[in-house]
Design a protein around this motif. Structure first.
Motif, PDB file in Angstrom:
ATOM      1  N   PRO A 424      67.330  10.758  16.673  1.00  0.00           N
ATOM      2  CA  PRO A 424      65.868  10.682  16.703  1.00  0.00           C
ATOM      3  C   PRO A 424      64.882   9.379  16.596  1.00  0.00           C
ATOM      4  O   PRO A 424      65.431   8.351  15.590  1.00  0.00           O
ATOM      5  CB  PRO A 424      64.976  11.333  16.119  1.00  0.00           C
ATOM      6  N   VAL A 425      64.361   8.917  18.058  1.00  0.00           N
ATOM      7  CA  VAL A 425      62.558   7.086  16.705  1.00  0.00           C
ATOM      8  C   VAL A 425      61.922   7.825  17.869  1.00  0.00           C
ATOM      9  O   VAL A 425      61.254   8.216  18.190  1.00  0.00           O
ATOM     10  CB  VAL A 425      63.962   5.787  18.164  1.00  0.00           C
ATOM     11  N   GLU A 426      60.788   6.809  16.756  1.00  0.00           N
ATOM     12  CA  GLU A 426      59.673   7.376  16.843  1.00  0.00           C
ATOM     13  C   GLU A 426      58.682   6.605  17.548  1.00  0.00           C
ATOM     14  O   GLU A 426      59.421   5.338  17.730  1.00  0.00           O
ATOM     15  CB  GLU A 426      58.892   7.345  15.725  1.00  0.00           C
ATOM     16  N   LEU A 427      57.713   7.180  19.110  1.00  0.00           N
ATOM     17  CA  LEU A 427      57.808   6.290  19.844  1.00  0.00           C
ATOM     18  C   LEU A 427      55.581   6.454  19.003  1.00  0.00           C
ATOM     19  O   LEU A 427      55.522   7.705  19.385  1.00  0.00           O
ATOM     20  CB  LEU A 427      57.710   6.535  20.518  1.00  0.00           C
ATOM     21  N   GLU A 428      54.762   5.811  18.861  1.00  0.00           N
ATOM     22  CA  GLU A 428      53.430   6.084  18.404  1.00  0.00           C
ATOM     23  C   GLU A 428      52.454   5.380  20.563  1.00  0.00           C
ATOM     24  O   GLU A 428      52.606   4.222  21.235  1.00  0.00           O
ATOM     25  CB  GLU A 428      52.778   5.703  17.903  1.00  0.00           C
ATOM     26  N   ILE A 429      51.744   6.474  20.518  1.00  0.00           N
ATOM     27  CA  ILE A 429      51.144   6.282  22.102  1.00  0.00           C
ATOM     28  C   ILE A 429      49.778   6.210  21.460  1.00  0.00           C
ATOM     29  O   ILE A 429      48.559   7.163  20.718  1.00  0.00           O
ATOM     30  CB  ILE A 429      50.647   7.756  22.843  1.00  0.00           C
ATOM     31  N   VAL A 455      51.139  18.444  20.117  1.00  0.00           N
ATOM     32  CA  VAL A 455      51.317  16.959  19.692  1.00  0.00           C
ATOM     33  C   VAL A 455      50.211  16.202  19.201  1.00  0.00           C
ATOM     34  O   VAL A 455      48.969  16.570  19.751  1.00  0.00           O
ATOM     35  CB  VAL A 455      52.725  16.778  20.965  1.00  0.00           C
ATOM     36  N   GLU A 456      50.904  15.145  18.125  1.00  0.00           N
ATOM     37  CA  GLU A 456      49.542  14.142  18.472  1.00  0.00           C
ATOM     38  C   GLU A 456      49.773  12.865  19.176  1.00  0.00           C
ATOM     39  O   GLU A 456      50.017  13.418  20.318  1.00  0.00           O
ATOM     40  CB  GLU A 456      49.082  14.523  16.846  1.00  0.00           C
ATOM     41  N   ASN A 457      49.765  11.652  18.388  1.00  0.00           N
ATOM     42  CA  ASN A 457      49.799  10.634  19.111  1.00  0.00           C
ATOM     43  C   ASN A 457      50.403  10.357  18.888  1.00  0.00           C
ATOM     44  O   ASN A 457      51.139   8.904  19.030  1.00  0.00           O
ATOM     45  CB  ASN A 457      48.622   9.644  18.772  1.00  0.00           C
ATOM     46  N   LYS A 458      51.960  10.405  18.490  1.00  0.00           N
ATOM     47  CA  LYS A 458      53.167  10.624  18.366  1.00  0.00           C
ATOM     48  C   LYS A 458      54.578  11.712  18.092  1.00  0.00           C
ATOM     49  O   LYS A 458      53.906  12.566  18.011  1.00  0.00           O
ATOM     50  CB  LYS A 458      53.799   9.794  16.443  1.00  0.00           C
ATOM     51  N   VAL A 459      55.235  10.709  18.887  1.00  0.00           N
ATOM     52  CA  VAL A 459      56.396  11.772  19.060  1.00  0.00           C
ATOM     53  C   VAL A 459      58.055  11.088  19.191  1.00  0.00           C
ATOM     54  O   VAL A 459      58.252   9.917  18.619  1.00  0.00           O
ATOM     55  CB  VAL A 459      55.752  12.366  20.644  1.00  0.00           C
ATOM     56  N   LEU A 460      58.465  12.147  18.871  1.00  0.00           N
ATOM     57  CA  LEU A 460      60.823  11.254  18.903  1.00  0.00           C
ATOM     58  C   LEU A 460      60.451  11.398  20.209  1.00  0.00           C
ATOM     59  O   LEU A 460      60.636  12.865  21.145  1.00  0.00           O
ATOM     60  CB  LEU A 460      61.668  11.924  17.734  1.00  0.00           C
ATOM     61  N   CYS A 462      64.824  10.001  22.388  1.00  0.00           N
ATOM     62  CA  CYS A 462      66.461   9.610  21.837  1.00  0.00           C
ATOM     63  C   CYS A 462      66.564   8.016  22.347  1.00  0.00           C
ATOM     64  O   CYS A 462      65.754   7.708  22.669  1.00  0.00           O
ATOM     65  CB  CYS A 462      67.210   9.921  22.807  1.00  0.00           C
ATOM     66  N   HIS A 463      67.278   7.991  20.841  1.00  0.00           N
ATOM     67  CA  HIS A 463      67.696   5.953  20.658  1.00  0.00           C
ATOM     68  C   HIS A 463      68.092   5.717  21.962  1.00  0.00           C
ATOM     69  O   HIS A 463      67.652   4.629  22.204  1.00  0.00           O
ATOM     70  CB  HIS A 463      68.914   5.894  19.882  1.00  0.00           C
ATOM     71  N   ASP A 464      68.574   6.581  22.725  1.00  0.00           N
ATOM     72  CA  ASP A 464      69.584   5.946  23.766  1.00  0.00           C
ATOM     73  C   ASP A 464      69.221   5.841  24.928  1.00  0.00           C
ATOM     74  O   ASP A 464      68.911   5.664  25.889  1.00  0.00           O
ATOM     75  CB  ASP A 464      70.454   7.379  24.325  1.00  0.00           C
ATOM     76  N   ASP A 465      67.761   6.702  24.582  1.00  0.00           N
ATOM     77  CA  ASP A 465      66.305   6.076  25.950  1.00  0.00           C
ATOM     78  C   ASP A 465      65.827   4.669  25.784  1.00  0.00           C
ATOM     79  O   ASP A 465      65.246   3.981  26.609  1.00  0.00           O
ATOM     80  CB  ASP A 465      65.359   6.907  25.545  1.00  0.00           C
ATOM     81  N   VAL A 466      65.187   5.026  24.145  1.00  0.00           N
ATOM     82  CA  VAL A 466      64.513   3.652  23.805  1.00  0.00           C
ATOM     83  C   VAL A 466      65.704   2.278  24.225  1.00  0.00           C
ATOM     84  O   VAL A 466      65.342   1.267  24.525  1.00  0.00           O
ATOM     85  CB  VAL A 466      64.578   3.460  22.061  1.00  0.00           C
ATOM     86  N   ASP A 467      67.214   2.744  23.780  1.00  0.00           N
ATOM     87  CA  ASP A 467      67.392   1.253  24.173  1.00  0.00           C
ATOM     88  C   ASP A 467      67.647   0.679  25.572  1.00  0.00           C
ATOM     89  O   ASP A 467      67.733  -0.502  25.977  1.00  0.00           O
ATOM     90  CB  ASP A 467      69.665   1.202  24.295  1.00  0.00           C
ATOM     91  N   LYS A 468      67.497   1.590  26.947  1.00  0.00           N
ATOM     92  CA  LYS A 468      67.301   1.281  27.944  1.00  0.00           C
ATOM     93  C   LYS A 468      65.288   0.865  28.162  1.00  0.00           C
ATOM     94  O   LYS A 468      65.311   0.516  29.059  1.00  0.00           O
ATOM     95  CB  LYS A 468      67.541   2.042  28.840  1.00  0.00           C
ATOM     96  N   LEU A 469      64.193   0.794  27.582  1.00  0.00           N
ATOM     97  CA  LEU A 469      62.945  -0.297  27.772  1.00  0.00           C
ATOM     98  C   LEU A 469      62.927  -1.661  26.897  1.00  0.00           C
ATOM     99  O   LEU A 469      63.229  -2.153  26.874  1.00  0.00           O
ATOM    100  CB  LEU A 469      62.464   0.899  26.427  1.00  0.00           C
ATOM    101  N   LYS A 470      62.001  -1.805  27.877  1.00  0.00           N
ATOM    102  CA  LYS A 470      61.622  -2.749  27.939  1.00  0.00           C
ATOM    103  C   LYS A 470      60.024  -2.545  27.886  1.00  0.00           C
ATOM    104  O   LYS A 470      59.247  -2.026  28.697  1.00  0.00           O
ATOM    105  CB  LYS A 470      61.818  -4.114  28.929  1.00  0.00           C
ATOM    106  N   ALA A 493      53.813   2.557  23.696  1.00  0.00           N
ATOM    107  CA  ALA A 493      53.156   3.178  24.663  1.00  0.00           C
ATOM    108  C   ALA A 493      51.882   2.951  24.269  1.00  0.00           C
ATOM    109  O   ALA A 493      51.199   3.541  23.798  1.00  0.00           O
ATOM    110  CB  ALA A 493      54.245   3.902  24.959  1.00  0.00           C
ATOM    111  N   LYS A 494      51.056   2.790  25.961  1.00  0.00           N
ATOM    112  CA  LYS A 494      49.601   3.669  26.107  1.00  0.00           C
ATOM    113  C   LYS A 494      49.619   4.743  27.493  1.00  0.00           C
ATOM    114  O   LYS A 494      50.822   4.341  28.161  1.00  0.00           O
ATOM    115  CB  LYS A 494      49.235   2.756  26.232  1.00  0.00           C
ATOM    116  N   ILE A 495      48.862   5.311  27.577  1.00  0.00           N
ATOM    117  CA  ILE A 495      48.976   5.858  28.372  1.00  0.00           C
ATOM    118  C   ILE A 495      48.649   5.620  30.087  1.00  0.00           C
ATOM    119  O   ILE A 495      47.977   4.876  30.007  1.00  0.00           O
ATOM    120  CB  ILE A 495      47.719   7.677  27.864  1.00  0.00           C
TER     121      ILE A 495
END
Length: 571
Positions: A424-429, A455-460, A462-470, A493-495
């Motif tokens: 897991p990798v933390e993602l802040e919205i 859920v609040e403004n942070k989720v977890l 997968c690291h595999d998905d993070v690797d494909k983001l920009k 990220a933002k909504i």
């Protein structure tokens, strides 16, 4: 060449037919052959057909087997009918030679030196199914008279009975060979009196020299009276281990050395693990002798055994001839090799477990019935898998994927869905408000209800998905919201208010997630353990099979305050 809509439909229908037929993604070569056979005008441009086929297969591979069948029924129902017509004769088992309704008696005879393996399951299922087919009698016989080389495990007796119960098969009779020594001794005595058996004192290597030379050993022509005297001394424990062997007199010049005067009883001053037997006996029947007597005494009409045991039948036939008995009708089948496990034996697995290489007989890496049960494989799936394999002399090489395909048909409609995030990798919205997300427990059965995920403004994720983001990537958090990545380190990220149409056009990836207050989940599988975080609702699914979205089907094995353990079944 530009393919017409009809051409593309032809490729699509045969791709779906291939997927439905084999329960897995379409095989391009097989589909290509079908297409070219129906559309000879396409043979001039195989490259165009191949490219179109590749794209269609890629899309079909994303769908599940139920979707494949539904789609094929929609676009080419005649191919569904063709599959059913073709498959119908192959379902079930071929008729038994000479079988009469109500008179068939069959047995499954394991050595309980370990639990049932997938190889054992074949005998359990096929024999019980044949008996059911002919309204006959099914006997479970424990061939447990080897205290040494294949020493029985006390726990294995109950494990076998439990596995039979799980399979939905209750034997009509359970027999323990170790309870029946007096019976074997009586028959041995009769053979000695008939001059068809004798006590041999040759050392093993010396007897082999006589046998290989087609010559009788010095004890072969001893009188029945003297042999009976030696036999009684054997039973009384007056001879030491391996000092004397009772042999069945056959043709000492037989072309097959394995059939020349084979051993029926040996001396081993060892205890039996069953407390009822303990140290009661010192003379132990060998399998060929005990099995021959039991098959007659229990009234066996049909036997299915491995083709590697053909010599056993030839040896036992001497006893049947001496007593004037009719040998059961015998069918031989080839070995089964399962790609994922290679060659294995119960004794090898036992040593590996004792050495600590595996956690126990139900370790998910093992080919035991206990292991696949713990992983969530259903009994009906295993039965279909074994029956489809059939009975034949040819060795069978199969993959567990065939079993998984059967199991998937059963569990896909009943397994609740949950999110599980590994690595897991933390993602802040940054602009998200606290909310409660409602996600269906099953994508096609909303009557089952919805799971609520606070859920609040942070989720977890997968690291595999993070690797494909920009930065600027648009993704869909499944059942939650659309977001646009604004930063990679830290991940933020933002909504996004992107429309559904634009989302599809952008081919935005849909990923799963869990809130920060999820539970610790360890998934145990054939490839090793995977740790991660899952939805809290998973803890309510103890002993049930669920689907972790984008991961696979798992059975929830244990739920503790600090960690939930799930066993991986398959994709």
């Amino acid at each position: 060449m530009t393919l017409s809509p009809e051409d593309l439909k032809t490729i699509e229908k045969y791709a779906y037919q291939n997927a439905v037929k084999y329960g897995k993604a379409p095989q391009p070569k097989a589909v290509m052959g079908k297409v070219m056979g129906e559309c000879p005008q396409l043979r001039s441009d195989p490259k165009a057909v191949s490219e179109a086929l590749e794209a269609i297969v890629a899309e079909i591979s994303k769908e599940n087997p139920e979707t494949w069948e539904a789609k094929l029924s929609e676009i080419a129902p005649e191919l569904i009918e063709a599959l059913n017509v073709k498959k119908e004769p192959e379902k079930g088992l071929k008729p038994l030679e000479g079988a009469e309704m109500g008179k068939v008696v069959m047995r499954f005879a394991p050595n309980p030196n370990g639990p049932a393996t997938l190889g054992s399951a074949r005998g359990m299922v096929v024999n019980s199914e044949y008996v059911k087919m002919y309204k006959g009698k099914f006997i479970l016989r424990f061939d447990d008279t080897d205290p040494d080389i294949k020493r029985p495990m006390l726990e294995a007796y109950d494990w076998y009975l439990d596995d039979f119960k799980w399979l939905g098969v209750v034997p009509d009779q359970v027999v323990y060979a170790s309870d029946r020594f007096p019976l074997y001794y009586d028959y041995a005595r009769k053979l000695i009196e008939m001059g068809k058996a004798y006590v041999c004192f040759c050392k093993g290597e010396n007897f082999k020299r006589f046998k290989d030379a087609k010559k009788a050993c010095p004890h072969r022509d001893t009188s029945p009276e003297e042999n009976l005297m030696h036999w009684e001394k054997m039973l009384a424990g007056e001879y030491e281990d391996h000092q004397a062997v009772l042999r069945i007199k056959t043709d000492i010049e037989h072309k097959d050395p394995a059939l020349r005067d084979w051993g029926a009883f040996r001396i081993r001053k060892m205890s039996h693990p069953r407390p009822e037997i303990g140290n009661k006996y010192v003379v132990w029947p060998l399998l060929d002798f005990a099995g021959a007597i039991e098959d007659h005494e229990l009234g066996m009409t049909h036997i299915i055994r491995g083709k590697d045991l053909i010599d056993s039948e030839k040896r036992q036939s001497y006893i049947y001839k001496y007593f004037g008995w009719k040998y059961p009708i015998t069918t031989h089948w080839g070995r089964v090799k399962i790609h994922e496990f290679g060659k294995f034996s119960t004794s090898t697995l036992r040593k590996a477990i004792e050495a600590g290489e595996y956690s126990g007989w139900d370790d998910p890496r093992l080919p035991t019935v206990r292991a696949i049960r713990r992983r969530g494989i259903q009994a009906e799936a295993l039965k279909r898998f074994m029956i489809d394999m059939g009975v034949g002399m040819t060795d069978v090489s199969i993959s567990m994927e065939s079993l998984y395909a059967e199991n998937r048909k059963i569990v896909d409609p009943i397994a609740n869905r949950y999110f599980f995030v590994w690595n897991p990798v933390e993602l802040e919205i940054i602009d998200a408000e606290p909310t409660v997300v409602k996600a269906p427990l099953h994508p096609t059965d909303h009557t089952r209800g919805f799971r609520e995920i606070a859920v609040e403004n942070k989720v977890l994720i997968c690291h595999d998905d993070v690797d494909k983001l920009k930065v600027g990537s648009i993704i869909r958090l499944k059942d939650f919201c659309n977001i646009e990545i604004t930063s990679l380190s830290p991940l933020r990220a933002k909504i996004s208010d992107i429309s559904l149409e634009a989302l599809k056009k952008a081919k935005a990836k849909i990923i799963h997630w869990v809130p920060l207050d999820g539970i610790n989940v360890k998934v145990r599988g054939p490839e090793g353990d995977i740790d991660g975080i899952g939805e809290q609702g998973i803890a309510a699914e103890l002993d049930k099979i669920v689907q972790f979205e984008r991961f696979g089907f798992c059975r929830i094995d244990s739920v503790d305050e600090g960690q939930t353990v799930a066993y991986f079944a398959h994709k």
